[in-house]
Motif scaffolding. Structure first.
Motif, PDB file in Angstrom:
ATOM      1  N   VAL A 119     100.857 -23.077   6.895  1.00 43.70           N
ATOM      2  CA  VAL A 119      99.691 -22.859   6.026  1.00 43.70           C
ATOM      3  C   VAL A 119     100.103 -22.072   4.774  1.00 43.70           C
ATOM      4  O   VAL A 119     100.671 -20.992   4.878  1.00 43.70           O
ATOM      5  N   THR A 167      97.400 -19.558  20.053  1.00 40.27           N
ATOM      6  CA  THR A 167      97.408 -19.694  18.602  1.00 40.27           C
ATOM      7  C   THR A 167      97.766 -18.362  17.968  1.00 40.27           C
ATOM      8  O   THR A 167      97.272 -17.307  18.392  1.00 40.27           O
ATOM      9  N   ASP A 206      91.075 -23.334  16.120  1.00 42.26           N
ATOM     10  CA  ASP A 206      92.119 -23.528  17.130  1.00 42.26           C
ATOM     11  C   ASP A 206      91.545 -23.381  18.544  1.00 42.26           C
ATOM     12  O   ASP A 206      91.787 -24.217  19.416  1.00 42.26           O
ATOM     13  N   ALA A 255      97.427 -16.956  14.298  1.00 43.65           N
ATOM     14  CA  ALA A 255      96.800 -17.426  13.051  1.00 43.65           C
ATOM     15  C   ALA A 255      95.840 -16.385  12.492  1.00 43.65           C
ATOM     16  O   ALA A 255      95.621 -15.324  13.085  1.00 43.65           O
ATOM     17  N   CYS A 306      94.166 -27.271  10.664  1.00 46.67           N
ATOM     18  CA  CYS A 306      94.197 -26.346  11.819  1.00 46.67           C
ATOM     19  C   CYS A 306      93.864 -27.125  13.089  1.00 46.67           C
ATOM     20  O   CYS A 306      94.502 -26.956  14.140  1.00 46.67           O
ATOM     21  N   ASP A 320     102.038 -25.076  11.806  1.00 47.09           N
ATOM     22  CA  ASP A 320     101.317 -25.579  10.636  1.00 47.09           C
ATOM     23  C   ASP A 320     101.663 -24.596   9.516  1.00 47.09           C
ATOM     24  O   ASP A 320     101.194 -23.465   9.534  1.00 47.09           O
ATOM     25  N   GLY A 361      99.679 -20.840  12.828  1.00 50.08           N
ATOM     26  CA  GLY A 361      98.990 -21.176  11.582  1.00 50.08           C
ATOM     27  C   GLY A 361      99.327 -20.172  10.503  1.00 50.08           C
ATOM     28  O   GLY A 361     100.502 -19.863  10.283  1.00 50.08           O
TER      29      GLY A 361
END
Ligand SMILES: Nc1ncnc2c1ncn2[C@@H]1O[C@H](COP(=O)(O)OP(=O)(O)OP(=O)(O)O)[C@@H](O)[C@H]1O
Ligand SMILES: Cc1ncc(CO)c(N)n1
Length: 272
Positions: free
Chosen positions: A109, A10, A25, A12, A214, A107, A81
């Motif tokens: 975000v 991940t 995550d 993020a 998430c 994603d 993310g």
């Protein structure tokens, strides 16, 4: 026989209250049988009530963490993310272009549930033009889809279908999430290889919805290397999320939007 345990990365931001970002995550990866690794993009001062501040890391620090990890560790899937700025988007895009660790779920975000911006307004174009063409699946919610397309927010599943198809011109795969609509079901639309698949899940009535996006994107990244297609990975990821939303009432974390509960499956599954 040795079990297959994919290594999933991940990229993020953080959430000290444990419901979103890196925390969500890593918990999701573990719950779905993957080994989690993490590259931090921003230290976010937030709790279940909202975001109080953001310490953004610079592009060089993010790319440094990524290259250092990938020099040593093979990853089977990546979830991206919160990135925060144009600089971080460009750094991550440069590493993906050079090293192509696939599959990648993004994603995109932009704004936290509390309304606080997590992506600089000038970074939307960089995300659309530099990062989205490099990834395999994007998972926007309705406001994010509207921002990426420069149109108004979808207010029906019909609008969602039009926007999901328009986003499919920008990305290899699109999962448009309908959590922000109301109705008995929470509907998401997947477009991959020109085929649209609708996923309907019963809408769970709970205040504990912090980090649903998430969790869903991480579940897809964790499951994709363990399944034959995006359709199957998304279907199971959504089932996982619905279970985690239902089990969230077992938790009492904070006084705002609490987190979903990640380990429901271990307790409910008679085989564990
Ligand atoms: N109350 C609910 N019951 C069941 N499923 C839900 C509910 N709310 C959201 N979902 C599902 O959760 C997933 C995330 O959707 P949502 O549109 O809320 O994402 P998001 O806004 O990106 O989340 P986040 O709060 O993490 O930013 C989708 O699969 C959506 O259908
Ligand atoms: C770090 C982070 N990423 C994503 C979200 C969106 O839920 C959040 N609140 N915090």
């Amino acid at each position: 026989m040795t079990a297959y345990i994919p290594t999933v990365l991940t990229i993020a931001g953080t959430d000290p209250s444990g419901g979103a970002g890196i925390s969500a995550d890593l918990k999701t990866f573990s719950a779905l049988g993957a080994f989690g690794t993490a590259v931090i993009t921003a230290v976010v001062t937030q709790n279940t009530r909202g975001v109080a501040g953001i310490h953004q890391l610079d592009g060089e620090t993010v790319a440094g963490q990524l290259n250092n990890l990938l020099d040593d560790v093979h990853v089977d899937a990546v979830k991206i993310g919160m990135l925060g700025t144009v600089e971080v988007i460009e750094s991550v895009a440069a590493v993906l272009r050079e090293r192509a660790p696939a599959p990648v779920v993004l994603d995109p975000v932009m704004v936290a549930k509390s309304g606080h911006r997590l992506l600089a307004p000038d970074a939307v174009a960089a995300m659309r033009e530099q990062l989205i063409p490099l990834v395999d699946l994007i998972t926007p919610n309705l406001p994010e889809a509207a921002d990426l397309l420069g149109v108004g927010e979808a207010t029906s599943v019909c609008d969602m279908a039009r926007q999901a198809n328009a986003l499919a011109d920008l990305a290899s795969g699109v999962l448009l999430k309908g959590g922000h609509l109301s109705g008995a079901d929470s509907t998401d639309l997947l477009v991959v290889d020109g085929r649209v698949t609708e996923f309907d899940a019963p809408r769970v009535v709970t205040r504990n919805t912090h980090g649903t996006g998430c969790t869903l994107s991480s579940a897809i990244a964790a499951l994709r290397p363990q399944r034959d297609s995006w359709v199957v990975a998304v279907r199971e990821a959504k089932e996982y999320l619905t279970g985690a939303l239902r089990a969230a009432d077992d938790l009492s974390i904070g006084s705002g939007h609490g987190p979903v509960h990640h380990f429901w499956r271990m307790w409910d599954d008679p085989h564990t």
